[in-house]
Write a protein that holds these residues in place. Structure first.
Motif, PDB file in Angstrom:
ATOM      1  N   SER A  38       0.839  -1.199   0.000  1.00  0.00           N
ATOM      2  CA  SER A  38       0.000   0.000   0.000  1.00  0.00           C
ATOM      3  C   SER A  38       0.874   1.249   0.000  1.00  0.00           C
ATOM      4  O   SER A  38       2.085   1.193   0.214  1.00  0.00           O
ATOM      5  N   GLY A  39       0.238   2.391  -0.214  1.00  0.00           N
ATOM      6  CA  GLY A  39       0.924   3.657  -0.044  1.00  0.00           C
ATOM      7  C   GLY A  39       1.052   4.011   1.431  1.00  0.00           C
ATOM      8  O   GLY A  39       0.748   3.218   2.330  1.00  0.00           O
ATOM      9  N   VAL A  40       1.496   5.264   1.715  1.00  0.00           N
ATOM     10  CA  VAL A  40       1.683   5.711   3.094  1.00  0.00           C
ATOM     11  C   VAL A  40       0.312   5.895   3.747  1.00  0.00           C
ATOM     12  O   VAL A  40      -0.587   6.532   3.183  1.00  0.00           O
ATOM     13  N   VAL A  41       0.155   5.291   4.920  1.00  0.00           N
ATOM     14  CA  VAL A  41      -1.098   5.404   5.669  1.00  0.00           C
ATOM     15  C   VAL A  41      -0.771   5.698   7.125  1.00  0.00           C
ATOM     16  O   VAL A  41       0.374   5.546   7.571  1.00  0.00           O
ATOM     17  N   GLN A  42      -1.815   6.086   7.860  1.00  0.00           N
ATOM     18  CA  GLN A  42      -1.696   6.218   9.303  1.00  0.00           C
ATOM     19  C   GLN A  42      -2.235   4.933   9.922  1.00  0.00           C
ATOM     20  O   GLN A  42      -3.412   4.602   9.786  1.00  0.00           O
ATOM     21  N   LEU A  43      -1.345   4.152  10.543  1.00  0.00           N
ATOM     22  CA  LEU A  43      -1.745   2.879  11.118  1.00  0.00           C
ATOM     23  C   LEU A  43      -2.656   3.117  12.312  1.00  0.00           C
ATOM     24  O   LEU A  43      -2.402   3.999  13.152  1.00  0.00           O
ATOM     25  N   VAL A  44      -3.734   2.314  12.424  1.00  0.00           N
ATOM     26  CA  VAL A  44      -4.679   2.490  13.517  1.00  0.00           C
ATOM     27  C   VAL A  44      -4.029   2.142  14.856  1.00  0.00           C
ATOM     28  O   VAL A  44      -4.484   2.590  15.918  1.00  0.00           O
ATOM     29  N   GLN A  45      -2.970   1.330  14.841  1.00  0.00           N
ATOM     30  CA  GLN A  45      -2.323   0.939  16.088  1.00  0.00           C
ATOM     31  C   GLN A  45      -1.455   2.057  16.659  1.00  0.00           C
ATOM     32  O   GLN A  45      -1.084   2.022  17.836  1.00  0.00           O
ATOM     33  N   ASP A  46      -1.009   2.994  15.808  1.00  0.00           N
ATOM     34  CA  ASP A  46      -0.074   4.016  16.259  1.00  0.00           C
ATOM     35  C   ASP A  46      -0.765   5.012  17.192  1.00  0.00           C
ATOM     36  O   ASP A  46      -1.864   5.522  16.885  1.00  0.00           O
ATOM     37  N   THR A  47      -0.118   5.293  18.292  1.00  0.00           N
ATOM     38  CA  THR A  47      -0.604   6.330  19.208  1.00  0.00           C
ATOM     39  C   THR A  47      -0.063   7.680  18.763  1.00  0.00           C
ATOM     40  O   THR A  47       0.902   7.770  18.011  1.00  0.00           O
ATOM     41  N   HIS A  48      -0.660   8.747  19.236  1.00  0.00           N
ATOM     42  CA  HIS A  48      -0.215  10.078  18.818  1.00  0.00           C
ATOM     43  C   HIS A  48       1.183  10.388  19.325  1.00  0.00           C
ATOM     44  O   HIS A  48       1.936  11.120  18.693  1.00  0.00           O
ATOM     45  N   ALA A  49       1.565   9.798  20.448  1.00  0.00           N
ATOM     46  CA  ALA A  49       2.878  10.114  21.026  1.00  0.00           C
ATOM     47  C   ALA A  49       4.012   9.479  20.230  1.00  0.00           C
ATOM     48  O   ALA A  49       5.130   9.989  20.222  1.00  0.00           O
ATOM     49  N   HIS A  50       3.741   8.376  19.597  1.00  0.00           N
ATOM     50  CA  HIS A  50       4.805   7.662  18.882  1.00  0.00           C
ATOM     51  C   HIS A  50       4.402   7.398  17.436  1.00  0.00           C
ATOM     52  O   HIS A  50       4.694   6.351  16.877  1.00  0.00           O
ATOM     53  N   ARG A  51       3.742   8.323  16.841  1.00  0.00           N
ATOM     54  CA  ARG A  51       3.228   8.105  15.487  1.00  0.00           C
ATOM     55  C   ARG A  51       4.371   8.108  14.466  1.00  0.00           C
ATOM     56  O   ARG A  51       5.282   8.928  14.556  1.00  0.00           O
ATOM     57  N   GLN A  52       4.280   7.181  13.512  1.00  0.00           N
ATOM     58  CA  GLN A  52       5.271   7.060  12.439  1.00  0.00           C
ATOM     59  C   GLN A  52       4.547   6.860  11.112  1.00  0.00           C
ATOM     60  O   GLN A  52       3.414   6.356  11.091  1.00  0.00           O
ATOM     61  N   PRO A  53       5.204   7.218   9.997  1.00  0.00           N
ATOM     62  CA  PRO A  53       4.627   6.861   8.693  1.00  0.00           C
ATOM     63  C   PRO A  53       4.532   5.335   8.600  1.00  0.00           C
ATOM     64  O   PRO A  53       5.466   4.621   8.955  1.00  0.00           O
ATOM     65  N   GLY A  54       3.412   4.847   8.131  1.00  0.00           N
ATOM     66  CA  GLY A  54       3.224   3.403   8.049  1.00  0.00           C
ATOM     67  C   GLY A  54       2.738   2.982   6.674  1.00  0.00           C
ATOM     68  O   GLY A  54       2.319   3.803   5.847  1.00  0.00           O
ATOM     69  N   PHE A  55       2.787   1.687   6.421  1.00  0.00           N
ATOM     70  CA  PHE A  55       2.256   1.120   5.179  1.00  0.00           C
ATOM     71  C   PHE A  55       1.943  -0.343   5.453  1.00  0.00           C
ATOM     72  O   PHE A  55       2.336  -0.904   6.478  1.00  0.00           O
ATOM     73  N   LEU A  56       1.202  -0.978   4.539  1.00  0.00           N
ATOM     74  CA  LEU A  56       0.742  -2.343   4.753  1.00  0.00           C
ATOM     75  C   LEU A  56       1.115  -3.207   3.557  1.00  0.00           C
ATOM     76  O   LEU A  56       1.132  -2.733   2.409  1.00  0.00           O
ATOM     77  N   LEU A  57       1.365  -4.467   3.841  1.00  0.00           N
ATOM     78  CA  LEU A  57       1.733  -5.439   2.814  1.00  0.00           C
ATOM     79  C   LEU A  57       0.690  -6.558   2.836  1.00  0.00           C
ATOM     80  O   LEU A  57       0.452  -7.176   3.869  1.00  0.00           O
ATOM     81  N   TYR A  58       0.020  -6.796   1.690  1.00  0.00           N
ATOM     82  CA  TYR A  58      -1.054  -7.773   1.595  1.00  0.00           C
ATOM     83  C   TYR A  58      -0.650  -8.927   0.672  1.00  0.00           C
ATOM     84  O   TYR A  58       0.035  -8.714  -0.344  1.00  0.00           O
TER      85      TYR A  58
END
Length: 727
Positions: A164-184
């Motif tokens: 996938s492209g760059v997404v905001q992972l639902v698991q990420d908290t605001h304090a430790h947020r990082q750019p995320g992506f998913l592999l299917y």
């Protein structure tokens, strides 16, 4: 006077300074090239590291997908146990977990309309490890978000992994947020039914930071982007923003349907790792060396002149010596070529002369007996003349077999042999052959290896050596036959280029006879060379043994001293394959009456030589069989098509266009119940380079008698059916 004295030192000084500057400049450029090469290597390593990291994630997902391929019911406990065994937190930093998204179309085939994803529903059913962070993802429908939806539908439609492209992972908290992506990866059952997706949520900084935090990437700023190099597409970046990087490289890496851009730039820390101290040092040393050379140039001038004169003289002498060496080498090469040609012509002359002499003697018997037979009416005399002609023809056939053995082109029928048993069975025959004046002694190894060889040819070889030994001991003596296991190592193979190192079964035949001089030993393997009286030997016995041993893959050694006897050593390769030990099959006694056939037994004879074909056809018909014949393989196949009752095909191996082996393959494919009997006088072209015949192939060697033909045909026809043999 002043100018003449210091002109040369001044020129040397100026040239020295120029050379020093050039050397320092070259070293500086070399340092620049090394710096660039070091950067290019690190940049390429960074791309490879990203590719390996992503391929590792794909491998993890493919392994997890196997759960859903092999099982129709995967429970949450099964899934959690499998993923827990991977220890993602410890072994795979950057992976928040591995999940399974169950498709709303489970069990239904995918139609073209559904390929767009219209009406498709999905929910995250499993995710592990099921910690506080991942628990919030359970039950979420990923298809409601466009970036995730695009990757999931791409994986569904292509049946390939999708990033996938760059997404905001639902698991990420605001304090430790990082750019995320998913592999299917699409998950299907073994029967191809689409079940859903196996996927991983990946955090960019954690995933790539585990790679680029290593010392080899120190001094480099490395950034990873999903697609174009923009701030919103950036998945990872290390270090601080550089000023003006000395080196920069951006590489596109296709991963699971998307292009990752890996940007690598140098920083000041990278540049400080390669200071330019060496060019400066070389420049200073060059200036000092130039001054020293200028100071010494006056004294060296005279020395150089003297050395130059000596070099000129030495060069002229060397040219003259080289010319002499070339002339001598050309003369030696010409002499060696003439000697080789003379030796070759002598060997050919000896071979052809010996063949002509022996064949003329045998043909004289055959032609003379047949000619006398035409002019006699006495049945007894006629029968005797025919027997004489047959005896002469048989000797000619034996001579041909010896020539084939020497040339390593005889037909062999090898089997797994116990050499001790074979020598033991020959003991009585050897004692009768040697006579009472020669004492026979056998020394056999207790744990002798087996070998794979033609038993009849090995018996013939041992008998040949025994007869030669007997003739070398006219006043009697002792003949010893010894068997032993031995190994020929690399050093022995280096001294004998034709020998392969390995395990061998050694048969040593030693006599206490007259021995051989070095001159005789050098020629003893030549065909038709013999030290016996005229009429006492053909000169083919030892060459025949040599040809058989080499054709079997072995080696023959000769050790002899005049007056002290001779030892002939036969090295046969050890047989390491499986298979029961086979005894040599005794020859069947000659029957009083030839085995005959019946008129309902139809035989097809295939032979390209017309005279041989007509002879075989006539003999088979005389034996009572019904016979049709063909001159080649294509004609034979047509005969089989028009005569479905053929029981046996009797075919030559060496024929033009389609040989006997190709014909046999075609017959096996079209008429598997037809029996096959091969005949040949030269088997190397048909059965492989060694000439060995596979044990289950029925073969009648040329020339053959009507007795041999009758027995072999009857044996093949009466044998029980067995699987087809591929030759």
């Amino acid at each position: 006077m002043f100018k003449r004295r210091y002109l040369a030192p001044a020129v040397i000084l100026l040239l020295g300074l120029l050379v020093s500057w050039l050397a320092a400049s070259q070293l500086a450029r070399a340092e620049e090239r090394r710096s660039l090469a070091r950067f290019e290597g690190a940049a390429a390593g960074a791309v490879t590291a990203v590719a390996n990291k992503m391929n590792l994630q794909l491998a993890l997902l493919r392994g997890t997908r196997g759960l859903f391929r092999t099982s129709t019911e995967v429970t949450e406990a099964d899934f959690a146990a499998y993923v827990g065994g991977l220890e993602l937190d410890r072994n795979y930093p950057g992976i928040l977990g591995i999940g399974y998204v169950e498709a709303g179309l489970e069990g239904r085939p995918i139609s073209g309309q559904e390929a767009s994803g219209a009406g498709l529903r999905s929910a995250i059913r499993f995710i592990a490890p099921l910690n506080r962070r991942n628990r919030v993802a359970l039950g979420i429908d990923m298809l409601t978000e466009s970036t995730r939806r695009e990757a999931m539908l791409r994986a569904w439609n292509t049946d390939q992994p999708a990033l996938s492209g760059v997404v905001q992972l639902v698991q990420d908290t605001h304090a430790h947020r990082q750019p995320g992506f998913l592999l299917y990866i699409p998950a299907r059952s073994e029967d191809g039914v689409f079940r859903g997706w196996v996927y991983s949520p990946l955090r960019g900084r954690d995933l790539f930071g585990s790679i680029f935090g290593k010392p080899e990437y120190a001094g480099l700023r490395i950034s990873v982007y999903d697609g174009p190099v923009t701030a919103e597409n950036r998945l990872f970046a290390n270090g601080t923003e550089p000023g003006l990087p000395r080196h920069h490289r951006t590489t596109t890496l296709p991963i699971a349907g998307r292009d990752l851009q890996i940007s690598v730039e140098t920083t000041d820390e990278f540049e400080r790792a390669a200071p330019l101290t060496l060019p400066i040092l070389v420049g200073v040393l060059g200036v000092l060396a130039s001054a020293l050379l200028a100071a010494l140039s006056y004294q060296q001038g005279r020395t150089v002149e003297r050395i130059a004169r000596r070099v000129d003289v030495a060069t002229a002498e060397l040219r003259e010596a080289n010319a002499r060496l070339r002339a001598e080498a050309e003369a030696r090469s010409e002499a060696e070529a003439q000697l080789f040609q003379a030796q070759k012509m002598e060997a050919v002359g000896q071979l052809t002369g010996g063949m002509a002499h022996d064949f003329n003697n045998m043909l004289a018997v055959v032609i003379g007996s047949l000619d006398f037979a035409r002019h006699t009416d006495d049945p007894t005399r006629l029968h005797k003349l025919i027997e004489q002609a047959l005896k002469g023809a048989t000797k000619a056939a034996e001579l041909t077999q010896r020539l084939l053995a020497f040339s390593r082109r005889q037909t062999l029928q090898p089997s797994v042999l116990d050499v001790n048993a074979l020598v033991g069975d020959m003991s009585e025959l050897l004692r009768r052959t040697l006579g009472g004046s020669v004492q026979l002694q056998t020394v056999q190894a207790g744990d002798l290896w087996s070998t794979f060889a033609d038993p009849s040819q090995l018996e013939s070889a041992i008998l040949n050596l025994a007869v030669n030994a007997r003739d070398a001991m006219p006043d009697g003596g002792r003949l010893t036959i010894e068997t032993v296991n031995c190994q020929l190592d690399e050093s022995y193979s280096a001294r004998h280029a034709e020998v392969e190192p390995g395990d061998y079964v050694l048969i040593a035949v030693t006599d206490t006879g007259q021995g051989m001089t070095p001159e005789v030993q050098a020629r003893v393997l030549e065909p038709f060379f013999t030290t016996k009286e005229v009429g006492k030997g053909t000169g083919l016995g030892l060459p025949q043994v040599f040809g058989f041993v080499k054709q079997t893959g072995g080696h023959l050694g000769i050790y002899s001293e005049p007056g002290r006897g001779t030892t002939i050593k036969l090295y046969l390769p050890r047989h390491a394959g499986a298979g029961a030990m086979e005894e040599a099959v005794p020859s069947l006694p000659r029957p009083e009456q030839l085995p005959r056939g019946r008129a309902d037994e139809l035989i097809l004879a295939v032979e390209d030589e017309e005279d041989v074909r007509l002879l075989s056809v006539g003999a088979l018909r005389d034996l009572g069989y019904t016979v049709i014949h063909a001159a080649n393989g294509a004609e034979a196949l047509r005969c089989l098509q028009s005569h479905p009752g053929v029981r046996l095909v009797f075919t030559d191996i060496v024929m033009p266009e389609m040989d006997g082996i190709a014909l046999a393959a075609a017959i096996r494919e079209r008429h598997p119940n037809i029996r096959l009997l091969f005949t040949t006088g030269f088997a190397r072209g048909g059965f492989g380079r060694s000439g060995a015949v596979e044990q289950r192939v029925e073969l009648l060697a040329k020339p053959f008698t009507i007795t041999q033909l009758a027995a072999k045909v009857r044996e093949v026809l009466d044998a029980p059916a067995r699987p087809a043999v591929v030759v």
